[in-house]
Design a protein around this motif. Structure first.
Motif, PDB file in Angstrom:
ATOM      1  N   CYS A 141      31.054  49.598  56.761  1.00  0.00           N
ATOM      2  CA  CYS A 141      29.844  50.350  57.080  1.00  0.00           C
ATOM      3  C   CYS A 141      28.774  49.431  57.657  1.00  0.00           C
ATOM      4  N   ALA A 142      28.603  48.266  57.061  1.00  0.00           N
ATOM      5  CA  ALA A 142      27.567  47.336  57.503  1.00  0.00           C
ATOM      6  C   ALA A 142      27.852  46.759  58.888  1.00  0.00           C
ATOM      7  N   ALA A 143      29.110  46.754  59.297  1.00  0.00           N
ATOM      8  CA  ALA A 143      29.473  46.167  60.590  1.00  0.00           C
ATOM      9  C   ALA A 143      28.964  46.994  61.764  1.00  0.00           C
ATOM     10  N   GLN A 144      28.916  48.292  61.639  1.00  0.00           N
ATOM     11  CA  GLN A 144      28.492  49.144  62.756  1.00  0.00           C
ATOM     12  C   GLN A 144      27.816  50.415  62.236  1.00  0.00           C
ATOM     13  N   PRO A 145      26.611  50.297  61.657  1.00  0.00           N
ATOM     14  CA  PRO A 145      25.919  51.510  61.219  1.00  0.00           C
ATOM     15  C   PRO A 145      25.445  52.325  62.426  1.00  0.00           C
ATOM     16  N   THR A 146      25.221  53.597  62.210  1.00  0.00           N
ATOM     17  CA  THR A 146      24.766  54.485  63.281  1.00  0.00           C
ATOM     18  C   THR A 146      23.274  54.317  63.523  1.00  0.00           C
ATOM     19  N   VAL A 147      22.488  54.243  62.444  1.00  0.00           N
ATOM     20  CA  VAL A 147      21.030  54.141  62.543  1.00  0.00           C
ATOM     21  C   VAL A 147      20.563  53.085  61.552  1.00  0.00           C
ATOM     22  N   ILE A 148      19.551  52.293  61.962  1.00  0.00           N
ATOM     23  CA  ILE A 148      18.933  51.294  61.090  1.00  0.00           C
ATOM     24  C   ILE A 148      17.430  51.551  61.104  1.00  0.00           C
ATOM     25  N   PHE A 149      16.841  51.707  59.921  1.00  0.00           N
ATOM     26  CA  PHE A 149      15.399  51.909  59.786  1.00  0.00           C
ATOM     27  C   PHE A 149      14.765  50.620  59.272  1.00  0.00           C
ATOM     28  N   THR A 150      13.697  50.178  59.927  1.00  0.00           N
ATOM     29  CA  THR A 150      12.869  49.070  59.445  1.00  0.00           C
ATOM     30  C   THR A 150      11.434  49.573  59.373  1.00  0.00           C
ATOM     31  N   ARG A 151      10.519  48.707  59.041  1.00  0.00           N
ATOM     32  CA  ARG A 151       9.113  49.109  58.951  1.00  0.00           C
ATOM     33  C   ARG A 151       8.567  49.545  60.310  1.00  0.00           C
ATOM     34  N   ASP A 152       8.930  48.863  61.377  1.00  0.00           N
ATOM     35  CA  ASP A 152       8.327  49.099  62.686  1.00  0.00           C
ATOM     36  C   ASP A 152       9.265  49.643  63.750  1.00  0.00           C
ATOM     37  N   VAL A 153      10.570  49.648  63.489  1.00  0.00           N
ATOM     38  CA  VAL A 153      11.543  49.995  64.525  1.00  0.00           C
ATOM     39  C   VAL A 153      12.639  50.889  63.931  1.00  0.00           C
ATOM     40  N   ILE A 154      13.100  51.836  64.743  1.00  0.00           N
ATOM     41  CA  ILE A 154      14.309  52.585  64.424  1.00  0.00           C
ATOM     42  C   ILE A 154      15.333  52.209  65.488  1.00  0.00           C
ATOM     43  N   MET A 155      16.518  51.798  65.059  1.00  0.00           N
ATOM     44  CA  MET A 155      17.586  51.441  65.989  1.00  0.00           C
ATOM     45  C   MET A 155      18.727  52.430  65.805  1.00  0.00           C
ATOM     46  N   ARG A 156      19.330  52.830  66.916  1.00  0.00           N
ATOM     47  CA  ARG A 156      20.470  53.737  66.855  1.00  0.00           C
ATOM     48  C   ARG A 156      21.562  53.255  67.781  1.00  0.00           C
ATOM     49  N   VAL A 157      22.807  53.627  67.449  1.00  0.00           N
ATOM     50  CA  VAL A 157      23.913  53.226  68.307  1.00  0.00           C
ATOM     51  C   VAL A 157      23.789  53.934  69.645  1.00  0.00           C
ATOM     52  N   SER A 158      24.350  53.296  70.634  1.00  0.00           N
ATOM     53  CA  SER A 158      24.408  53.870  71.969  1.00  0.00           C
ATOM     54  C   SER A 158      25.865  54.162  72.293  1.00  0.00           C
ATOM     55  N   VAL A 159      26.119  55.346  72.781  1.00  0.00           N
ATOM     56  CA  VAL A 159      27.480  55.712  73.138  1.00  0.00           C
ATOM     57  C   VAL A 159      27.901  54.974  74.403  1.00  0.00           C
ATOM     58  N   LEU A 160      26.925  54.630  75.247  1.00  0.00           N
ATOM     59  CA  LEU A 160      27.228  54.037  76.548  1.00  0.00           C
ATOM     60  C   LEU A 160      27.253  52.517  76.562  1.00  0.00           C
ATOM     61  N   GLU A 161      26.563  51.867  75.644  1.00  0.00           N
ATOM     62  CA  GLU A 161      26.442  50.411  75.668  1.00  0.00           C
ATOM     63  C   GLU A 161      26.604  49.836  74.267  1.00  0.00           C
ATOM     64  N   VAL A 162      26.871  48.541  74.204  1.00  0.00           N
ATOM     65  CA  VAL A 162      27.042  47.861  72.918  1.00  0.00           C
ATOM     66  C   VAL A 162      25.718  47.705  72.165  1.00  0.00           C
ATOM     67  N   PRO A 163      24.617  47.290  72.828  1.00  0.00           N
ATOM     68  CA  PRO A 163      23.378  47.088  72.067  1.00  0.00           C
ATOM     69  C   PRO A 163      22.812  48.402  71.514  1.00  0.00           C
ATOM     70  N   TYR A 164      22.099  48.281  70.410  1.00  0.00           N
ATOM     71  CA  TYR A 164      21.420  49.433  69.827  1.00  0.00           C
ATOM     72  C   TYR A 164      20.223  49.810  70.693  1.00  0.00           C
ATOM     73  N   ARG A 165      19.920  51.098  70.735  1.00  0.00           N
ATOM     74  CA  ARG A 165      18.677  51.571  71.345  1.00  0.00           C
ATOM     75  C   ARG A 165      17.596  51.393  70.287  1.00  0.00           C
ATOM     76  N   GLN A 166      16.468  50.794  70.687  1.00  0.00           N
ATOM     77  CA  GLN A 166      15.382  50.546  69.744  1.00  0.00           C
ATOM     78  C   GLN A 166      14.186  51.402  70.106  1.00  0.00           C
ATOM     79  N   ARG A 167      13.606  52.026  69.115  1.00  0.00           N
ATOM     80  CA  ARG A 167      12.390  52.813  69.310  1.00  0.00           C
ATOM     81  C   ARG A 167      11.318  52.268  68.383  1.00  0.00           C
TER      82      ARG A 167
END
Length: 153
Positions: free
Chosen positions: A55-81
């Protein structure tokens, strides 16, 4: 020597109001979304493995204090908001995110199709808690399934 002494008196005089103002500040409060911090799996598809390294190797979404990261279907890097504001309580929060910058020139300067979460407003995300380690993004087409927290064994 007198000049050095005067410098220290001046520094102390300027710092005293700052120290007094800091002492009057209330204790720092936890972020309203602190219960979300960490890695989550599922959402796009039903969650399968929620424990350990898988699970830790490839989570779908990661929440931090300032950023939400989600997997991208098209690319390896996470999309960051980047998070602008968060409101809510212990079982639901509403995020308002900074508008993303267009980053794909081949698409004519448009946003990547998976830069948001498939919600009605691409810059807002509502998260609801369904259980101790389960959340949903209601009315977000790209995340029809519940997400489950990645935990250690």
């Amino acid at each position: 020597m007198r000049r050095n002494w005067m410098k220290w008196v001046m520094v102390a005089a300027l710092a005293a109001p700052l120290a007094a103002a800091d002492a009057q500040q209330p204790e720092a409060q936890a972020a309203p979304h602190a219960w979300l911090f960490g890695s989550w799996t599922g959402g796009i598809y039903p969650a399968t493995e929620t424990e350990g390294a898988n699970c830790a190797a490839q989570p779908t979404v990661i929440f931090t204090r300032d950023v939400i990261m989600r997997v991208s279907v098209l690319e390896v890097p996470y999309r960051q908001r980047l998070i602008e504001t968060v409101s809510g309580g212990p079982d639901a929060v509403e995020f308002r995110m900074a508008p993303p910058a267009a980053a794909i020139p081949p698409l004519g300067g448009r946003l990547p199709p998976d830069s948001a979460f498939g919600c009605a407003n691409p810059n807002n995300l509502r998260v609801e808690r369904r259980g101790p380690n389960e959340i949903v993004f209601p009315n977000c087409a790209e995340f029809p399934s519940p997400l489950k927290r990645c935990t250690a064994r």
